[in-house]
Write an enzyme that holds these catalytic residues in place. Structure first.
Site, short mmCIF file in Angstrom:
data_model
loop_
_atom_site.label_atom_id
_atom_site.label_comp_id
_atom_site.label_asym_id
_atom_site.label_seq_id
_atom_site.Cartn_x
_atom_site.Cartn_y
_atom_site.Cartn_z
N LYS A 123 -6.51 3.71 8.61
CA LYS A 123 -5.63 4.71 7.99
C LYS A 123 -6.26 6.11 8.03
CE LYS A 123 -3.27 1.39 5.02
NZ LYS A 123 -3.00 0.91 3.66
N SER B 286 0.81 -1.23 0.00
CA SER B 286 0.00 0.00 0.00
C SER B 286 0.84 1.28 0.00
CB SER B 286 -0.94 0.01 1.21
OG SER B 286 -0.22 0.03 2.42
#
EC number: 3.4.21.53
Length: 830
Positions: free
Chosen positions: A733, A690
């Site tokens: 996140k 990611s």
């Protein structure tokens, strides 16, 4: 009467004669052997009478089959011995008792008569009598072997051994010994009788005696072992009788207590509800127990086994509640937030209320420590009216912990499942299997494999514990499991569970949890209920930001408890109960210097520094990526405690940037003149793809020497064609971005579906840009006057402001640049 032809033979020529024959059953008479016989057959008695008339000599030969009552010549061996009748006595029942001595070997030449009795003509077998050292040695060996035989066979008198040792003739020695070996088979005795050479006879005799000696030695060992066992048994019996007599004198004692125990077991068996298999097993074990001595080790094992079966809750249930309104009230009372989780739990309970069955997936709560997984299970138990039992599986590596040990082992016990059910006393509790991802495997088995049967609704109604060796029904137990990550749970075990993810709490949620739950609980535990103690919002925020680094609230509660203890000491020391207010600036006085630096954005826009986003064991966090370019030969170095997956993502980022050098306005061979170093600070292990867009942005910023917006963070996987792929852990996140003061977050467009899991408060505080290509990331992140000219206009970009979707992505003015820094230009047409 003998018929001799002296003219035809010399001095040692064999004799020939005609005498009556006496067929013998199961006996062979050897020369020099005196035998007592009982004769009952008419033909045999007639043969004896004829022998008495012919000088008392008679031929003795054995029948081939002892069961033949009227033998023919073919039924009689051809070699026997000529004997002399020493004594004959007629008994009242018609039987004749006769004493006969064997004289010499002979072979039947022909049958002269076979009507009233057998009359045969025989030839004497003349034996060779050659004396030699070999024969002498053989005789000694035979005598020595016979001595060993006599020592083992107590039926032979010592006088026989003395007589044998005095014989100095080989033939006579062999015949005397074989006559005193009653265990030798008839066929072997006949074979020895037919051997003409004494030396061969002695050799064969040694073989037979050695075989008999081996048998006798084994018999001796068996007799010795049996004797010892009998002595031990007799001793125990004697001592037990003495003990019983003493106990009787003292008033019964242990035996009476043992009888009382058996009576109690019988009474319990009548009243206890259990399966038919279990009841039959108890009756069988009780029958064995009655025959045992109370103090024996085996009796203790059987008693413990029966106790376990009788104490298990086979059909004992808690009364269940299916009031969803009450269940929702309890869940809200015990936990703040977790709306989606609570809805799923209520759906689960609603299905059970309608079906009255538990068949369905096992719930598995997965999330970081301290987010309320265990307390949720307790709340479910409270809401449904069931009892609660918890079993921690962390560090369990032995299958027997789940299934139990077999009773053959010393100190064997059932597995922890059965032990917990016995302890809780019902067969329908809420059973929490905590830390199911922390199990391990070794040579003793795999506990995860043992759990497959436990957590499978199609199988757990016949769960078989090794100790009980009985089927126990676990289908009424509501199993709930917890784990920090799914990576430690085997796939077959995951397949039997419905995973419910518990993400970390937002800062707002932590504040509310602290105010509503943690502070009141710690005030009570520290004895400050009557003291006016108040934590300001700023104080709690300071503790959350600088003294904890977690997704849950466990560390937060510890720090609040530490403050409360210091306040309690101050109250006790001063002796006054003045109102106390804990404010932000006083927190270092209570807790010391801050432990953590809040993961916040930088204060300046810098070249090669990009805010990435990551998910760790304690939730989400900012993951800054630094890139720098130095003169070199095109080498790429990636550091920061990275796993292989992240390193591969870095190489993919570098390959994409090299393919776009011309579009970026850079020389085609620039990468051959420089070395690029990408670094991720913070000593935390990092993995996953990611950070791909983060590394691309850092590389382009370093090569172009263009700063990156400091109020922006990003996440997304890249391909070599520049596509931005979806990622996991979006909620965590975005929570980290919100906590770190980030204004704009770039994320993959395919993650749009995951925004529904993000708290509304967080979505309203962030500007979200959903992209499909890296060009859109670079255009948004780099402070570049001609960004639109280089990367083109947005294509398929979605933008969220204040939690609402904006139809077209509009440019956002970058934060004010620091002195001496370039200011980003507006896009064309703005």
């Amino acid at each position: 009467m003998f018929f001799k032809n002296d003219s035809d033979r010399g001095k040692n020529a064999p004799e020939r004669g005609i005498v009556p024959l006496l067929p013998l059953r199961d006996i062979i008479v050897f020369p020099h052997m005196v035998s007592q016989l009982f004769v009952g057959r008419e033909r045999s008695i007639a043969a004896l009478d004829e022998a008495m008339n012919r000088g008392k000599e008679i031929f003795l030969a054995a029948q081939r089959n002892a069961k033949t009552n009227d033998p023919t010549p073919d039924d009689i061996f051809g070699v026997g011995s000529v004997g002399a009748i020493m004594q004959l006595l007629r008994l009242p029942d018609g039987t004749v008792k006769v004493l006969i001595e064997g004289k010499r070997r002979a072979r039947i030449r022909r049958y002269v008569q076979s009507d009233a009795y057998f009359l045969i003509e025989y030839d004497e077998i003349v034996e060779s009598s050659v004396a030699s050292v070999e024969v002498e040695a053989l005789m000694r060996s035979v005598q020595s072997t016979f001595e060993m035989y006599v020592k083992l066979n107590k039926k032979i008198q010592p006088e026989v051994l003395m007589a044998v040792q005095a014989i100095d003739e080989a033939s006579r020695l062999a015949d005397t010994i074989i006559a005193n070996l009653p265990t030798i088979k008839l066929t072997d005795r006949q074979a020895l009788l037919e051997m003409e050479e004494p030396q061969k006879r002695l050799e064969r005799l040694i073989e037979l005696m050695q075989a008999e000696i081996e048998i006798l030695q084994v018999e001796k060992k068996i007799r010795s072992r049996v004797k010892k066992q009998m002595e031990k048994t007799q001793k125990e019996y004697y001592l037990n009788e003495q003990m019983q007599a003493i106990q009787k004198e003292l008033g019964g004692g242990e035996r009476d207590e043992f009888k009382n125990e058996i009576q109690e077991i019988e009474e319990a068996l009548k009243t206890k509800r259990m399966s038919k298999e279990a009841a039959a097993k108890v009756k069988k074990e009780l029958k064995k127990l009655k025959m045992m001595h109370p103090t024996s080790a085996e009796a203790t094992v059987v008693r413990n086994y029966i106790d376990w079966i009788l104490e298990l809750p086979w059909y004992d249930k808690s009364e269940e509640r299916y009031d969803l309104v009450e269940a929702e009230r309890i869940l809200d009372e015990d936990h703040y937030g977790l709306k989606k989780i609570k809805e799923r739990i209520l759906e689960y309970l609603a299905v059970q209320a309608l079906t009255k069955k538990l068949k369905g997936p096992v719930l598995c709560f997965v999330g970081p420590p301290g987010v309320g997984k265990t307390s949720l299970a307790k709340s479910i138990a409270r809401a449904t009216g069931r009892k609660f039992v918890r079993l921690s599986l962390g560090g369990v590596r032995d299958e027997a912990e789940i299934r139990g040990h077999r009773r053959t082992y010393i100190g064997a016990l059932p597995g922890k499942l059965i032990q917990s059910l016995k302890k809780v006393g019902t067969n329908n509790p809420v059973f929490l299997l905590d830390e199911v991802d922390k199990m391990s495997t070794d040579f003793r088995g795999d506990p995860a494999a043992a759990l497959l049967e436990v957590l499978d609704p199609e199988q757990n109604h016949t769960f078989n514990d090794h100790y009980l060796d009985l089927d126990y029904d676990l289908s009424d137990v509501m199993f709930i499991t917890t784990a920090n990550t799914l990576s430690g749970i085997p796939v077959p075990l995951q397949d039997r569970m419905e995973v419910i993810q518990l993400s970390g709490y937002t800062e707002f949620e932590k504040l509310n949890i602290a105010v509503k739950y943690l502070v009141p609980r710690q005030r009570k535990e520290c004895g400050l209920e009557d003291v006016s103690l108040d934590f300001t919002e700023g104080a709690l925020r300071t503790i959350i930001h600088h003294y904890t680094k977690e997704s849950g609230v466990r560390s937060l509660e510890r720090e609040i408890a530490s403050v409360c203890r210091k306040v309690a000491r101050r109250v006790v020391s001063d002796g006054k109960e003045k109102p106390i207010e804990v404010v932000a600036k006083s927190i270092p006085k209570y807790l010391g210097v801050p432990k953590y630096r809040l993961g916040r954005r930088e204060e300046r826009d810098e070249v090669g520094l990009v805010n990435g986003l990551a998910v760790t064991n304690v939730g989400g966090d900012l993951l800054p990526a630094e890139a720098t370019v130095v003169p070199g030969k095109g080498k790429l170095v990636i550091t920061g405690l990275l796993e292989k997956g992240m390193e591969e993502s870095g190489h993919a980022a570098m390959s994409y940037v090299r393919s776009r050098l011309d579009r970026l306005g850079l020389e085609a061979d620039v990468y051959q003149k420089v070395d690029v170093h990408i670094h991720f600070p913070d000593f935390v292990r990092k993995d996953g793809p990611s950070a791909g867009v983060t590394m691309v942005t850092a590389l382009v910023s370093s090569l172009m020497k263009v700063p990156v917006r400091r109020d922006l963070a990003m996440t997304g996987e890249i391909t070599l064609r520049g596509r931005v792929m979806p990622i996991g852990g979006l909620k965590e996140k975005l929570l980290a971005a919100h906590r770190g003061g980030i204004a704009t977050v770039i994320l993959p467009k395919e993650n749009r579906k995951d925004l529904r899991d993000v708290p509304r408060r967080v979505l309203k505080a962030l500007r979200l840009v959903l992209v499909e290509h890296v060009d859109d990331v670079l255009r948004e992140a780099l402070i570049l006057p001609d960004a639109y000219a280089i990367f083109g206009p947005p294509k398929g970009v979605l933008e969220y402001r204040d939690g609402e979707l904006v139809t077209e992505a509009a440019p956002v003015k970058a934060p004010p640049a620091a002195a001496g820094e370039p200011t980003p230009a507006a896009p064309p047409g703005a």
